[in-house]
Design an enzyme around this catalytic site. Sequence first.
Site, mmCIF file in Angstrom:
data_model
loop_
_atom_site.group_PDB
_atom_site.id
_atom_site.type_symbol
_atom_site.label_atom_id
_atom_site.label_comp_id
_atom_site.label_asym_id
_atom_site.label_seq_id
_atom_site.Cartn_x
_atom_site.Cartn_y
_atom_site.Cartn_z
ATOM 1 N N ASP A 13 10.286 -7.658 -7.781
ATOM 2 C CA ASP A 13 10.013 -6.340 -7.206
ATOM 3 C C ASP A 13 10.923 -5.237 -7.754
ATOM 4 O O ASP A 13 11.253 -4.278 -7.058
ATOM 5 C CB ASP A 13 10.130 -6.377 -5.663
ATOM 6 N N LYS A 16 8.474 -3.613 -12.128
ATOM 7 C CA LYS A 16 7.903 -4.012 -13.433
ATOM 8 C C LYS A 16 6.527 -3.376 -13.652
ATOM 9 O O LYS A 16 6.232 -2.862 -14.730
ATOM 10 C CB LYS A 16 7.763 -5.552 -13.502
ATOM 11 N N LYS A 18 5.199 -0.661 -12.501
ATOM 12 C CA LYS A 18 5.273 0.764 -12.831
ATOM 13 C C LYS A 18 5.710 0.975 -14.279
ATOM 14 O O LYS A 18 5.123 1.785 -15.001
ATOM 15 C CB LYS A 18 6.270 1.479 -11.894
ATOM 16 N N GLY A 40 3.272 -9.116 -7.003
ATOM 17 C CA GLY A 40 2.609 -7.899 -6.524
ATOM 18 C C GLY A 40 3.202 -6.751 -7.312
ATOM 19 O O GLY A 40 4.364 -6.399 -7.110
ATOM 20 N N HIS A 41 2.453 -6.226 -8.261
ATOM 21 C CA HIS A 41 2.959 -5.169 -9.142
ATOM 22 C C HIS A 41 2.280 -3.853 -8.786
ATOM 23 O O HIS A 41 1.061 -3.725 -8.913
ATOM 24 C CB HIS A 41 2.719 -5.545 -10.613
ATOM 25 N N GLN A 222 7.875 -11.959 -11.113
ATOM 26 C CA GLN A 222 9.083 -12.368 -10.394
ATOM 27 C C GLN A 222 10.330 -11.796 -11.110
ATOM 28 O O GLN A 222 10.227 -10.763 -11.740
ATOM 29 C CB GLN A 222 9.169 -13.898 -10.273
ATOM 30 N N THR A 299 3.050 -9.809 0.457
ATOM 31 C CA THR A 299 3.016 -10.388 1.804
ATOM 32 C C THR A 299 3.332 -9.375 2.903
ATOM 33 O O THR A 299 3.163 -9.682 4.084
ATOM 34 C CB THR A 299 4.058 -11.525 1.902
ATOM 35 N N ARG A 301 6.150 -8.589 3.881
ATOM 36 C CA ARG A 301 7.393 -8.954 4.567
ATOM 37 C C ARG A 301 8.496 -7.946 4.241
ATOM 38 O O ARG A 301 8.575 -7.445 3.115
ATOM 39 C CB ARG A 301 7.878 -10.342 4.097
ATOM 40 N N PRO A 302 9.384 -7.657 5.232
ATOM 41 C CA PRO A 302 10.518 -6.781 4.913
ATOM 42 C C PRO A 302 11.397 -7.456 3.873
ATOM 43 O O PRO A 302 11.628 -8.663 3.948
ATOM 44 C CB PRO A 302 11.277 -6.643 6.240
ATOM 45 N N ARG A 303 11.826 -6.690 2.878
ATOM 46 C CA ARG A 303 12.701 -7.269 1.859
ATOM 47 C C ARG A 303 14.153 -7.169 2.320
ATOM 48 O O ARG A 303 14.551 -6.160 2.900
ATOM 49 C CB ARG A 303 12.525 -6.511 0.537
ATOM 50 N N ASP A 331 16.428 7.063 -7.250
ATOM 51 C CA ASP A 331 16.226 8.119 -6.250
ATOM 52 C C ASP A 331 16.480 7.624 -4.830
ATOM 53 O O ASP A 331 16.792 8.408 -3.937
ATOM 54 C CB ASP A 331 14.789 8.657 -6.351
HETATM 55 P P1 GDP Z 1 7.217 -5.244 -9.252
HETATM 56 O O1 GDP Z 1 6.814 -6.491 -8.556
HETATM 57 O O2 GDP Z 1 8.454 -5.447 -10.072
HETATM 58 O O3 GDP Z 1 6.119 -4.623 -10.053
HETATM 59 O O4 GDP Z 1 7.631 -4.212 -8.109
HETATM 60 P P2 GDP Z 1 6.813 -3.927 -6.753
HETATM 61 O O5 GDP Z 1 5.613 -3.161 -7.084
HETATM 62 O O6 GDP Z 1 6.661 -5.172 -5.960
HETATM 63 O O7 GDP Z 1 7.878 -3.082 -5.961
HETATM 64 C C1 GDP Z 1 8.389 -1.892 -6.464
HETATM 65 C C2 GDP Z 1 8.105 -0.775 -5.452
HETATM 66 O O8 GDP Z 1 8.901 0.338 -5.755
HETATM 67 C C3 GDP Z 1 6.672 -0.294 -5.496
HETATM 68 O O9 GDP Z 1 6.302 0.150 -4.231
HETATM 69 C C4 GDP Z 1 6.746 0.885 -6.479
HETATM 70 O O10 GDP Z 1 5.737 1.865 -6.252
HETATM 71 C C5 GDP Z 1 8.088 1.452 -6.130
HETATM 72 N N1 GDP Z 1 8.813 2.084 -7.232
HETATM 73 C C6 GDP Z 1 8.833 1.743 -8.556
HETATM 74 N N2 GDP Z 1 9.718 2.522 -9.227
HETATM 75 C C7 GDP Z 1 10.252 3.357 -8.299
HETATM 76 C C8 GDP Z 1 11.251 4.373 -8.363
HETATM 77 O O11 GDP Z 1 11.849 4.654 -9.397
HETATM 78 N N3 GDP Z 1 11.552 5.015 -7.185
HETATM 79 C C9 GDP Z 1 10.953 4.715 -6.013
HETATM 80 N N4 GDP Z 1 11.309 5.383 -4.934
HETATM 81 N N5 GDP Z 1 10.011 3.770 -5.924
HETATM 82 C C10 GDP Z 1 9.688 3.088 -7.047
HETATM 83 P P1 IMO Z 2 6.895 -9.879 -8.357
HETATM 84 O O1 IMO Z 2 6.221 -10.232 -9.657
HETATM 85 C C1 IMO Z 2 9.545 -11.033 -5.132
HETATM 86 C C2 IMO Z 2 9.634 -15.261 -4.029
HETATM 87 C C3 IMO Z 2 9.092 -15.622 -2.666
HETATM 88 C C4 IMO Z 2 9.939 -16.845 -2.361
HETATM 89 C C5 IMO Z 2 10.071 -17.519 -3.714
HETATM 90 C C6 IMO Z 2 9.078 -18.647 -3.952
HETATM 91 O O2 IMO Z 2 6.109 -8.976 -7.499
HETATM 92 O O3 IMO Z 2 8.285 -9.405 -8.611
HETATM 93 P P2 IMO Z 2 6.458 -18.713 -4.455
HETATM 94 O O4 IMO Z 2 5.316 -18.151 -3.695
HETATM 95 O O5 IMO Z 2 6.576 -18.236 -5.848
HETATM 96 O O6 IMO Z 2 6.542 -20.212 -4.373
HETATM 97 O O7 IMO Z 2 7.760 -18.193 -3.652
HETATM 98 O O8 IMO Z 2 9.883 -16.508 -4.684
HETATM 99 N N1 IMO Z 2 8.701 -14.494 -4.887
HETATM 100 C C7 IMO Z 2 8.822 -13.186 -5.140
HETATM 101 N N2 IMO Z 2 9.686 -12.285 -4.655
HETATM 102 N N3 IMO Z 2 8.631 -10.666 -6.047
HETATM 103 C C8 IMO Z 2 7.777 -11.570 -6.554
HETATM 104 O O9 IMO Z 2 6.936 -11.276 -7.577
HETATM 105 C C9 IMO Z 2 7.808 -12.892 -6.077
HETATM 106 N N4 IMO Z 2 7.107 -14.015 -6.335
HETATM 107 C C10 IMO Z 2 7.666 -14.985 -5.612
HETATM 108 O O10 IMO Z 2 9.289 -14.581 -1.762
HETATM 109 O O11 IMO Z 2 11.215 -16.453 -1.948
HETATM 110 MG MG MG Z 3 6.367 -7.164 -6.606
#
Ligand code: GDP
Ligand code: IMO
Ligand code: MG
Length: 428
Positions: A13, A16, A18, A40-41, A222, A299, A301-303, A331
């Site tokens: 998270d 990636k 973005k 979840g991207h 991940q 999911t 869930r709170p991170r 930011d």
């Molecule tokens: P990924 O799994 O690495 O693609 O990341 P996620 O999408 O799960 O989580 C990143 C979250 O941060 C998403 O809600 C994005 O829209 C948000 N995000 C990405 N870059 C930025 C940033 O520079 N600033 C803020 N405030 N939010 C961002």
């Molecule tokens: P992105 O690509 C954050 C975490 C789960 C759990 C562990 C194992 O969005 O960054 P799994 O379902 O893979 O067996 O879960 O890994 N996890 C992630 N945490 N971002 C993810 O993907 C994740 N994919 C799995 O929360 O702790």
């Molecule tokens: Mg994600």
Amino acid sequence: MSVDLILGLQWGDEGKGKIVDCLAPNYDVIARFQGGPNAGHTLNFNGNKYVLHTIPSGVFHENIINLIGNGVVIDPINFKQEIDKLIELNIDIQKNLFISKKAHLILPTHRILDAASEQSKGQSKIGSTLKGIGPTYMDKTGRNGIRVGDILSKDFKDQYEQLKAKHQKLIDIHDYEYDLTELEQKWFEGIEVLKSLNLVDGTYFINDLIKKGKKVLAEGAQGSMLDIDFGTYPFVTSSNTVTASACIGLGIPPKYINEVIGIAKAYCTRVGSGPFPSELEDATGELLRKEGHEFGATTGRPRRCGWLDVPALKYTIMINGVTQLVITKIDVLNEFDQIEVCDQYRLEDGTITQELPFDIAKSTIESVTKSFEGWKTNINDAESFDVLPELTTQYLNYLEEALEVPITMVSTGPEREKLIKKESLALS
Ligand code: GDP
Ligand code: IMO
Ligand code: MG
């Protein structure tokens, strides 16, 4: 001939999706090489938010090929939902999405096994996304898996029934109640959708493109701290998430890898269980969660939140061979009076170190922090490094020095245009 890579350096998270979306116009191909619907991207553009799980984050750009590599695991149920949404948005899937026949399939019983396994672990559960990731990779390495290309063979149904029967015996051991009827129906609907798409031999497909001089960006899922070998085992995912995995998950030789773009948030988050040395279980952690909207894209869930972890970043930069760093969500720190960074670890025996201990999952590690004065300025609209406040620059300079990698991009908001780039930014 080269391939650049984007990888998360923390526990996922990092943003990636973005960054891939922002850099996609520089490439001809975006390729996912591992993970599956546990990812979840999130992409934000034209006032809309999109979350992709299995489909590469280049899919919204016309004329870019999106490849799902052999290292990815696909659940036809989630996959169909993703495809349906893209079709609603008039994305030409037939033109720009390709799926390796060697990618493995997640069966409904893999999902159930995942849930049953987590239930049996009780307090020590991994905190899996319950998408069936672990059991599917287990069947892959156990040589029992079913691959995307198998759906075209005459005995596919038999293969499915055999593997399902094997799973059912395992589920019974867990004494776990389940109902397959609806899941199975949706799964076979998803299989029909898969059949209608471009199923390719991903290995020849990508190597041919590379030979033709096409530029490839490999998109990791991940983060390195969740890597099956190098993460905080056993609180990890079931695939390799590091640079080397791109070669395996796509079938490309290491010599093609060029830029390795590592992504790190300006702080740290983790979903699920496991060690997190710089975690803040206090009002500051709560503030990070609130300002960063830190709730899982898959999911909900709170991170868990904490300060940036420099030892962990040094480690993941080392194993990935990161050539440039992107700091995202800077930011989110705009309002903080004081910004801290975990600079070293204090182990149980008092040792101060920057190295991750082997038994990190069983150790109590204290974070030794460095403090920085907050910039207390809204930097969301900054368009270049030069206009950043002096205190933000000081924080970034410290990171560059501590991590020994140039920071070439800084993300200042979720939207596509909120990305500042160094003039020296090099891409293939
Ligand atoms: P990924 O799994 O690495 O693609 O990341 P996620 O999408 O799960 O989580 C990143 C979250 O941060 C998403 O809600 C994005 O829209 C948000 N995000 C990405 N870059 C930025 C940033 O520079 N600033 C803020 N405030 N939010 C961002
Ligand atoms: P992105 O690509 C954050 C975490 C789960 C759990 C562990 C194992 O969005 O960054 P799994 O379902 O893979 O067996 O879960 O890994 N996890 C992630 N945490 N971002 C993810 O993907 C994740 N994919 C799995 O929360 O702790
Ligand atoms: Mg994600």
